[in-house]
Design a protein around this motif. Structure first.
Motif, PDB file in Angstrom:
ATOM      1  N   PRO A 149       0.818  -1.212   0.000  1.00 53.20           N
ATOM      2  CA  PRO A 149       0.000   0.000   0.000  1.00 53.20           C
ATOM      3  C   PRO A 149       0.856   1.269   0.000  1.00 53.20           C
ATOM      4  O   PRO A 149       1.805   1.372   0.770  1.00 53.20           O
ATOM      5  N   ARG A 150       0.548   2.203  -0.877  1.00 52.31           N
ATOM      6  CA  ARG A 150       1.193   3.503  -1.022  1.00 52.31           C
ATOM      7  C   ARG A 150       2.620   3.461  -1.564  1.00 52.31           C
ATOM      8  O   ARG A 150       3.258   4.493  -1.672  1.00 52.31           O
ATOM      9  N   THR A 165       5.576   3.782  -3.918  1.00 53.52           N
ATOM     10  CA  THR A 165       5.766   4.494  -5.180  1.00 53.52           C
ATOM     11  C   THR A 165       6.879   3.857  -6.008  1.00 53.52           C
ATOM     12  O   THR A 165       7.021   4.156  -7.183  1.00 53.52           O
ATOM     13  N   TYR A 220       8.125   4.298  -0.188  1.00 48.11           N
ATOM     14  CA  TYR A 220       7.140   5.370  -0.308  1.00 48.11           C
ATOM     15  C   TYR A 220       7.851   6.685  -0.043  1.00 48.11           C
ATOM     16  O   TYR A 220       8.320   6.933   1.062  1.00 48.11           O
TER      17      TYR A 220
END
Length: 77
Positions: free
Chosen positions: A16-17, A19, A58
């Motif tokens: 999750p999240r 990048t 992230y």
């Protein structure tokens, strides 16, 4: 006899999240190689157990990067 080693990451779970992801390979004699490509090839590989890790990253802001828990695996050459 020369040994050749290739480790290729073709799929991994979603973080999750995240990048981006990084991929690190540690050789049996010490030393790490880091790549973001998901592919590692060593034409004259040292015999032994190689360890690899994949981290989700992230980027919160410039210079501030959250690093997730690693997925770790081993390969015997």
């Amino acid at each position: 006899m020369a040994r050749s080693l290739s480790i290729v990451v073709v799929s991994y779970g979603t973080v999750p999240r995240a990048t981006s992801y990084d991929f690190t390979v540690a050789n049996p004699g010490g030393g790490n190689t880091k790549t973001t490509a998901g592919t590692f090839t060593k034409p004259n590989a040292t015999q032994g157990t190689w360890t690899y890790q994949i981290h989700g990253l992230y980027q919160v802001s410039t210079g501030n990067v959250w690093i997730g828990q690693p997925f770790t695996g081993t390969v015997v050459c």
